[in-house]
Motif scaffolding. Structure first.
Motif, PDB file in Angstrom:
ATOM      1  N   VAL A  46       0.835  -1.198   0.000  1.00  0.00           N
ATOM      2  CA  VAL A  46       0.000   0.000   0.000  1.00  0.00           C
ATOM      3  C   VAL A  46       0.873   1.251   0.000  1.00  0.00           C
ATOM      4  O   VAL A  46       0.600   2.222  -0.720  1.00  0.00           O
ATOM      5  CB  VAL A  46      -0.944  -0.016   1.217  1.00  0.00           C
ATOM      6  N   VAL A  63      -9.279  -1.975  -7.227  1.00  0.00           N
ATOM      7  CA  VAL A  63      -9.384  -3.366  -6.764  1.00  0.00           C
ATOM      8  C   VAL A  63     -10.783  -3.901  -7.027  1.00  0.00           C
ATOM      9  O   VAL A  63     -10.964  -5.037  -7.473  1.00  0.00           O
ATOM     10  CB  VAL A  63      -9.026  -3.470  -5.269  1.00  0.00           C
ATOM     11  N   ALA A  75      -8.521  -4.635   0.853  1.00  0.00           N
ATOM     12  CA  ALA A  75      -7.684  -3.479   0.556  1.00  0.00           C
ATOM     13  C   ALA A  75      -7.982  -2.345   1.524  1.00  0.00           C
ATOM     14  O   ALA A  75      -7.068  -1.667   2.020  1.00  0.00           O
ATOM     15  CB  ALA A  75      -7.899  -3.027  -0.882  1.00  0.00           C
ATOM     16  N   LEU A 123      -4.792 -10.110  -4.129  1.00  0.00           N
ATOM     17  CA  LEU A 123      -4.776  -8.659  -3.942  1.00  0.00           C
ATOM     18  C   LEU A 123      -3.357  -8.132  -4.034  1.00  0.00           C
ATOM     19  O   LEU A 123      -3.095  -7.135  -4.711  1.00  0.00           O
ATOM     20  CB  LEU A 123      -5.392  -8.312  -2.588  1.00  0.00           C
ATOM     21  N   LEU A 127      -1.634  -5.247  -6.411  1.00  0.00           N
ATOM     22  CA  LEU A 127      -0.957  -4.069  -5.871  1.00  0.00           C
ATOM     23  C   LEU A 127       0.479  -3.981  -6.371  1.00  0.00           C
ATOM     24  O   LEU A 127       0.991  -2.880  -6.645  1.00  0.00           O
ATOM     25  CB  LEU A 127      -0.970  -4.109  -4.342  1.00  0.00           C
TER      26      LEU A 127
END
Length: 407
Positions: A46, A63, A75, A123, A127
């Motif tokens: 992040v 996302v 997220a 995820l 990212l």
């Protein structure tokens, strides 16, 4: 010795396909003591997203578009944990964090550890591959540029009034009342923008244009992007649409950016409600072409509002310019005269916005979107736009021909 987190990430994040995810998830499911480290690794991803220009709302939106709501909630959990470490955040970040999806249970409480680990790794894979995008303000933890920090929670009373008027317009079930409320709200927006421009000129302010991103999500995203473009132009801003990432970047001075966010959101809510009512009538008469009706409705709604916003812009600016000429607007206690009067001040701000947009997006193109094909949908959309008519703050530029937006 390589940690189980490193092993799982190496197996799952740098390869394609479900088999790689299954391998990584199996490693994590068998190591419950690695949960905290797994979440810290996610927070690192992040942080990298902030460094690449992303904001919380952008990240959750992307996302959701690329994966699903379940991963968007994950997220949001990572974003909340990562941003908690900062002593101060820009006001727009605080507003976005307040709108994050709700938290999910901690992994140790999940009965299906394999499924949870698989969701996290998918995820993380997304990212890890986020592209760099144009920054619209400093990342958290860096030296903030005070010129681009939006108003704090104690926003001007004018914006509070505008927000309340638009909320009432969205809530009422009477089109005439919604029309009156939204017209009054835009009138206040126009006056607020002109007042801010004159104050900045008189005080010799060194403020420069800033930017913000506004989500433009499916379905019917092209019509929504046209609506946002019209609202931005009406409020002395420029909008650049990124269809692949699901947002438009709006460039302008901070008071005008606030107006664009408020007005676009309200008009979209009103337009969607009007479309639903019109569609119900179409279905009652036996029609079933729902998709083409909606697309045509929203295209007409956006185009018609753009035209009406431009007309009201000219009137609002002309009225303010006449007032500026007829009264002694050249003096203001402690600030001195506004150089050249209102119109040169507004023109200078328009030039500044254009130059800022060209610096941020040196290679934009004008995109022609698919036209409307449903006459009933177009007519109903035009009528809805007439009911939601509002004033504005400037005319359309030469690039804003019907059916074209900057992307």
């Amino acid at each position: 010795m390589e940690s189980v987190i490193d092993q799982a990430c190496a197996a799952a994040l740098y390869a394609e396909g479900d088999a790689a995810l299954d391998t990584g998830a199996s490693l994590l499911a068998a190591a419950p003591d690695a949960d905290d480290a797994l979440h810290r690794r996610g927070e690192e991803f992040v942080t990298r997203a902030w460094e690449r220009g992303w904001h919380p709302a952008d990240l959750v939106r992307f996302v959701r578009l690329e994966l699903d709501e379940r991963r968007a909630v994950l997220a949001g959990t990572l974003i909340a944990a990562e941003t908690a470490r900062y002593a101060e955040l820009p006001p727009r970040w605080r507003a976005q964090l307040a709108d994050l999806p709700g938290p999910v249970p901690a992994p140790r409480n999940k009965p299906d550890r394999f499924g949870y680990a698989s969701d996290l790794l998918e995820l993380y894979r997304l990212l890890l591959r986020l592209p760099a995008i144009e920054p619209v303000g400093p990342a958290p933890g860096t030296a903030a540029d005070h010129l681009h920090r939006p108003p704090a929670p104690d926003e001007p009373r004018m914006l509070t009034r505008i927000r309340a008027l638009l909320a009432k317009a969205e809530a009422t079930g009477f089109p005439e009342e919604a029309e009156a409320l939204t017209a009054k709200a835009q009138e206040l927006m126009a006056r607020h923008s002109i007042d801010e421009a004159l104050i900045a000129a008189r005080s010799r302010s060194t403020e420069t244009p800033g930017a913000c991103r506004i989500g433009v999500e499916p379905p019917y995203e092209s019509a929504k992007a046209i609506l946002l473009d019209a609202v931005a132009s009406a409020n002395r801003c420029q909008a650049v649409w990124n269809g692949d990432l699901g947002f438009s970047t709006v460039v302008g001075f901070e008071p005008d950016l606030d107006a664009v966010e408020l007005l676009f959101t309200s008009l979209l809510v009103q337009g969607t409600a009007a479309m639903t009512r019109a569609e119900a009538g179409q279905r009652a008469s036996g029609r079933k072409r729902t998709k083409t009706f909606r697309q045509s409705f929203l295209m007409a709604y956006a185009q018609r509002l753009g035209s009406r916003l431009a007309d009201t812009t000219e009137r609002a600016t002309a009225t303010a310019a006449d007032t500026d000429t007829d009264t002694d607007t050249g003096t203001d206690a402690g600030t001195g005269p506004a150089p050249g009067g209102l119109l040169p001040v507004l023109a200078a701000r328009d030039v500044a916005v254009t130059e800022a947009t060209e610096r941020m997006f040196p290679r934009t193109t004008t995109t022609r979107v698919r036209g409307a094909t449903d006459l009933d949908g177009w007519n109903h959309g035009t009528e809805a736009a007439d009911r939601a008519r509002m004033g504005s703050t400037r005319g359309r530029t030469s690039r804003e021909r019907d059916g074209e937006i900057m992307a």
